[in-house]
Design a protein around this motif. Structure first.
Motif, PDB file in Angstrom:
ATOM      1  N   ALA A 121      64.205  31.807  64.878  1.00 11.34           N
ATOM      2  CA  ALA A 121      63.102  31.698  65.854  1.00 11.34           C
ATOM      3  C   ALA A 121      63.453  32.449  67.124  1.00 11.34           C
ATOM      4  CB  ALA A 121      62.818  30.236  66.162  1.00 11.34           C
ATOM      5  N   ARG A 122      62.538  33.316  67.570  1.00 14.58           N
ATOM      6  CA  ARG A 122      62.826  34.153  68.736  1.00 14.58           C
ATOM      7  C   ARG A 122      62.776  33.356  70.028  1.00 14.58           C
ATOM      8  NH1 ARG A 122      57.526  34.978  67.420  1.00 14.58           N
ATOM      9  NH2 ARG A 122      56.010  34.984  69.135  1.00 14.58           N
ATOM     10  N   GLU A 123      61.942  32.308  70.070  1.00 11.33           N
ATOM     11  CA  GLU A 123      61.836  31.453  71.247  1.00 11.33           C
ATOM     12  C   GLU A 123      61.669  30.016  70.770  1.00 11.33           C
ATOM     13  OE1 GLU A 123      58.483  32.708  73.506  1.00 11.33           O
ATOM     14  OE2 GLU A 123      59.402  34.551  74.226  1.00 11.33           O
ATOM     15  N   VAL A 124      62.360  29.095  71.414  1.00 10.46           N
ATOM     16  CA  VAL A 124      62.176  27.668  71.143  1.00 10.46           C
ATOM     17  C   VAL A 124      61.498  27.050  72.354  1.00 10.46           C
ATOM     18  CG1 VAL A 124      63.286  25.481  70.594  1.00 10.46           C
ATOM     19  CG2 VAL A 124      64.174  27.610  69.629  1.00 10.46           C
ATOM     20  N   LEU A 125      60.359  26.400  72.097  1.00 13.82           N
ATOM     21  CA  LEU A 125      59.535  25.839  73.161  1.00 13.82           C
ATOM     22  C   LEU A 125      59.831  24.355  73.330  1.00 13.82           C
ATOM     23  CD1 LEU A 125      56.154  27.456  72.043  1.00 13.82           C
ATOM     24  CD2 LEU A 125      57.934  28.449  73.513  1.00 13.82           C
ATOM     25  N   SER A 126      59.791  23.900  74.560  1.00 13.70           N
ATOM     26  CA  SER A 126      60.068  22.505  74.883  1.00 13.70           C
ATOM     27  C   SER A 126      58.802  21.874  75.433  1.00 13.70           C
ATOM     28  CB  SER A 126      61.200  22.429  75.915  1.00 13.70           C
ATOM     29  OG  SER A 126      61.448  21.105  76.310  1.00 13.70           O
ATOM     30  N   SER A 127      58.358  20.748  74.825  1.00 12.13           N
ATOM     31  CA  SER A 127      57.097  20.133  75.236  1.00 12.13           C
ATOM     32  C   SER A 127      57.183  19.578  76.651  1.00 12.13           C
ATOM     33  CB  SER A 127      56.700  19.023  74.253  1.00 12.13           C
ATOM     34  OG  SER A 127      57.586  17.927  74.345  1.00 12.13           O
ATOM     35  N   ARG A 128      56.021  19.430  77.264  1.00 12.12           N
ATOM     36  CA  ARG A 128      55.896  18.842  78.598  1.00 12.12           C
ATOM     37  C   ARG A 128      55.341  17.424  78.470  1.00 12.12           C
ATOM     38  NH1 ARG A 128      55.171  22.889  82.528  1.00 12.12           N
ATOM     39  NH2 ARG A 128      55.033  21.188  84.041  1.00 12.12           N
ATOM     40  N   PRO A 129      55.537  16.576  79.495  1.00 18.43           N
ATOM     41  CA  PRO A 129      55.026  15.199  79.419  1.00 18.43           C
ATOM     42  C   PRO A 129      53.524  15.118  79.160  1.00 18.43           C
ATOM     43  CG  PRO A 129      56.608  15.390  81.209  1.00 18.43           C
ATOM     44  CD  PRO A 129      56.385  16.780  80.696  1.00 18.43           C
ATOM     45  N   ALA A 130      52.765  16.122  79.574  1.00 19.60           N
ATOM     46  CA  ALA A 130      51.312  16.084  79.363  1.00 19.60           C
ATOM     47  C   ALA A 130      50.927  16.327  77.911  1.00 19.60           C
ATOM     48  CB  ALA A 130      50.629  17.117  80.256  1.00 19.60           C
ATOM     49  N   HIS A 131      51.841  16.855  77.105  1.00 23.25           N
ATOM     50  CA  HIS A 131      51.551  17.069  75.691  1.00 23.25           C
ATOM     51  C   HIS A 131      51.569  15.733  74.951  1.00 23.25           C
ATOM     52  CE1 HIS A 131      53.245  21.471  75.955  1.00 23.25           C
ATOM     53  NE2 HIS A 131      52.298  21.215  76.839  1.00 23.25           N
ATOM     54  N   ASP A 132      50.969  15.714  73.775  1.00 20.11           N
ATOM     55  CA  ASP A 132      50.939  14.508  72.949  1.00 20.11           C
ATOM     56  C   ASP A 132      51.953  14.658  71.817  1.00 20.11           C
ATOM     57  OD1 ASP A 132      50.322  12.215  71.575  1.00 20.11           O
ATOM     58  OD2 ASP A 132      48.435  12.958  70.762  1.00 20.11           O
ATOM     59  N   VAL A 133      52.973  13.804  71.814  1.00 22.41           N
ATOM     60  CA  VAL A 133      53.985  13.795  70.758  1.00 22.41           C
ATOM     61  C   VAL A 133      54.058  12.371  70.214  1.00 22.41           C
ATOM     62  CG1 VAL A 133      56.398  14.231  70.162  1.00 22.41           C
ATOM     63  CG2 VAL A 133      55.287  15.599  71.949  1.00 22.41           C
ATOM     64  N   HIS A 134      53.879  12.213  68.903  1.00 23.76           N
ATOM     65  CA  HIS A 134      53.902  10.871  68.326  1.00 23.76           C
ATOM     66  C   HIS A 134      54.200  10.927  66.834  1.00 23.76           C
ATOM     67  CE1 HIS A 134      49.601  12.042  67.729  1.00 23.76           C
ATOM     68  NE2 HIS A 134      49.742  11.385  66.589  1.00 23.76           N
ATOM     69  N   LEU A 135      54.364   9.779  66.236  1.00 24.98           N
ATOM     70  CA  LEU A 135      54.466   9.643  64.795  1.00 24.98           C
ATOM     71  C   LEU A 135      53.146   9.087  64.274  1.00 24.98           C
ATOM     72  CD1 LEU A 135      58.026   8.045  64.427  1.00 24.98           C
ATOM     73  CD2 LEU A 135      57.410  10.465  64.550  1.00 24.98           C
ATOM     74  N   ALA A 136      52.811   9.457  63.032  1.00 27.01           N
ATOM     75  CA  ALA A 136      51.568   8.978  62.430  1.00 27.01           C
ATOM     76  C   ALA A 136      51.820   8.687  60.958  1.00 27.01           C
ATOM     77  CB  ALA A 136      50.456  10.003  62.599  1.00 27.01           C
ATOM     78  N   ASP A 137      51.175   7.663  60.448  1.00 26.74           N
ATOM     79  CA  ASP A 137      51.225   7.356  59.019  1.00 26.74           C
ATOM     80  C   ASP A 137      49.989   7.951  58.353  1.00 26.74           C
ATOM     81  OD1 ASP A 137      53.613   5.983  59.109  1.00 26.74           O
ATOM     82  OD2 ASP A 137      52.665   4.049  59.509  1.00 26.74           O
ATOM     83  N   THR A 138      50.197   8.797  57.348  1.00 28.72           N
ATOM     84  CA  THR A 138      49.089   9.471  56.674  1.00 28.72           C
ATOM     85  C   THR A 138      49.071   9.103  55.203  1.00 28.72           C
ATOM     86  OG1 THR A 138      50.378  11.454  56.083  1.00 28.72           O
ATOM     87  CG2 THR A 138      49.340  11.421  58.268  1.00 28.72           C
ATOM     88  N   ALA A 139      47.888   9.117  54.633  1.00 27.65           N
ATOM     89  CA  ALA A 139      47.760   8.866  53.198  1.00 27.65           C
ATOM     90  C   ALA A 139      48.347  10.011  52.386  1.00 27.65           C
ATOM     91  CB  ALA A 139      46.288   8.662  52.845  1.00 27.65           C
ATOM     92  N   ALA A 140      48.274  11.229  52.929  1.00 26.36           N
ATOM     93  CA  ALA A 140      48.685  12.413  52.170  1.00 26.36           C
ATOM     94  C   ALA A 140      50.191  12.597  52.116  1.00 26.36           C
ATOM     95  CB  ALA A 140      48.030  13.661  52.764  1.00 26.36           C
TER      96      ALA A 140
END
Length: 396
Positions: A177-196
């Motif tokens: 990867a040429r650049e690794v991006l770091s999320s900001r607090p305003a972004h949405d990061v979470h876990l989710a349970d999916t049927a798929a």
């Protein structure tokens, strides 16, 4: 058997249902597609079909032909400010039957109609409609090309909150990867349970006008098709998992830890989350001839041509995801040819769970409309409509 009008189903769910199958069939490698670009053409085409072809297209679209065409017209007549869009029909009238004009008379006024362009003119139209992101029309126009039905979609957005740059590069699968991006607090990061795909990690961020780009990483051995379905599931019906219901330690793409801090708070527990993602870009050309609906589309357009010949179907798409924003475009074409500030509270001990997610192996991406202004009811027709899908496997 023709389906009844899906009056209780949103356009977003119809497009997502189509996109789920389309993306999982054609995005097995690094690339990008637009299910919406195809769905619009099939929805406009369906009222011109009859018999088994009409039934097949209605099954594909998830609703009856007239309802699908009305929904497509509604999107075209009321464009979203983040999405440049165009649909055109080009024809060599001498090659066509009266059925073509009968179908064409029912098209929305926003569909441009004109004579068959040269290849250079079609390429210029492509560049103009895709904001310069794609420069060549996806299908070669030949002297025997009788009719063309084409759509173009494009977006160039700036994140409402840009990423930071990560201090450390990825290792392993995404070491390139040429650049690794770091999320900001305003972004949405979470876990989710999916049927798929079971439990997945999710990152999403958006532009000011509401185009949301959702990235989803699943278990390493999860089938690509299931990850695409999970991404649409997490994007269109988000239901984050409470991190206090998740075991501490390492998950398949995350680590979760807990600490206690004495702080001013209205609650006695809270959570934070952060993600690292690669910058990436992709360009993909997809042949549509093997799609399950293609025979019905070919038969429908074939009835327009005096001497019925083959139908060519192809989509060209490109996308780029980086620290400051997201760009994407897709051109889809069917060509028929002739035959031949908060209140102050006392300090308290607060349990804090922190989620750290690393998108350091292949994952799925969905770009969809997520209105940010709840008072703007004119954009409700676009809410949740998936516009682009990608599989990120080679972020060089």
């Amino acid at each position: 058997m023709a389906q009844r009008s899906a009056s209780g189903t949103s356009t977003a769910d119809l497009v997502a249902g189509f996109t789920s199958g389309f993306a999982h069939r054609v995005l097995a490698e690094h690339g990008v597609v637009s299910g919406l670009g195809v769905w619009l053409l099939l929805a406009l085409l369906a009222p011109g079909a009859d018999g088994t072809q009409r039934a097949a297209l209605e099954e594909t679209l998830g609703t009856d032909a007239d309802d699908a065409a009305a929904r497509a017209a509604d999107l075209l007549d009321n464009p979203h400010p983040e999405i440049a869009q165009a649909v055109a029909v080009w024809a060599q009238q001498a090659f066509l039957t009266p059925a073509f004009d009968q179908w064409g008379d029912g098209l929305p006024a926003t569909v441009a109609r004109g004579a068959m362009p040269t290849q250079a003119e079609a390429d210029a139209w492509t560049a103009e409609q895709t904001l310069g992101l794609i420069n060549r029309f996806p299908v070669r126009l030949r002297p025997d090309t009788a009719a063309v039905l084409t759509s173009a979609l494009a977006t160039k957005i700036t994140w409402d909150t840009p990423f930071d740059m990560a201090d450390e590069p990825f290792t392993g699968a995404f070491a390139q990867a040429r650049e690794v991006l770091s999320s900001r607090p305003a972004h949405d990061v979470h876990l989710a349970d999916t049927a798929a795909a079971g439990r997945v990690a999710v990152h999403s961020t958006w532009s000011r006008a509401g185009l949301r780009v959702v990235s989803v990483v699943a278990e390493p051995d999860c089938a690509i098709t299931d990850v695409h379905r999970a991404a649409l599931e997490a994007a269109t019906h988000p239901d984050p998992v409470d991190l206090f219901d998740v075991p501490l330690g390492a998950g398949h793409a995350w680590t979760l830890d807990e600490s206690t801090r004495r702080m001013v708070s209205t609650v006695d527990r809270t959570s934070t989350a952060h993600a690292h993602l690669p910058a990436w870009d992709a360009a993909t050309t997809t042949g549509l001839e093997r799609e399950p609906w293609f025979a019905a589309a070919q038969a429908t357009m074939g009835q327009w041509v005096r001497i019925r010949g083959p139908l060519d179907g192809r989509q060209s798409a490109a996308a780029s995801y980086d620290r400051t924003g997201f760009t994407a475009a897709a051109v889809t074409a069917f060509t028929a040819r002739l035959g031949a500030a908060a209140p102050v509270h006392p300090p308290r001990d607060v349990r804090i769970r922190h989620l750290e997610v690393r998108f350091d192996r292949p994952y799925a991406v969905v770009a969809l409309i997520h209105p940010v202004d709840a008072l703007d009811r004119t954009m409700d027709r676009w809410k949740g409509v998936p516009v682009f899908n990608a599989w990120v496997a080679d972020p060089r």
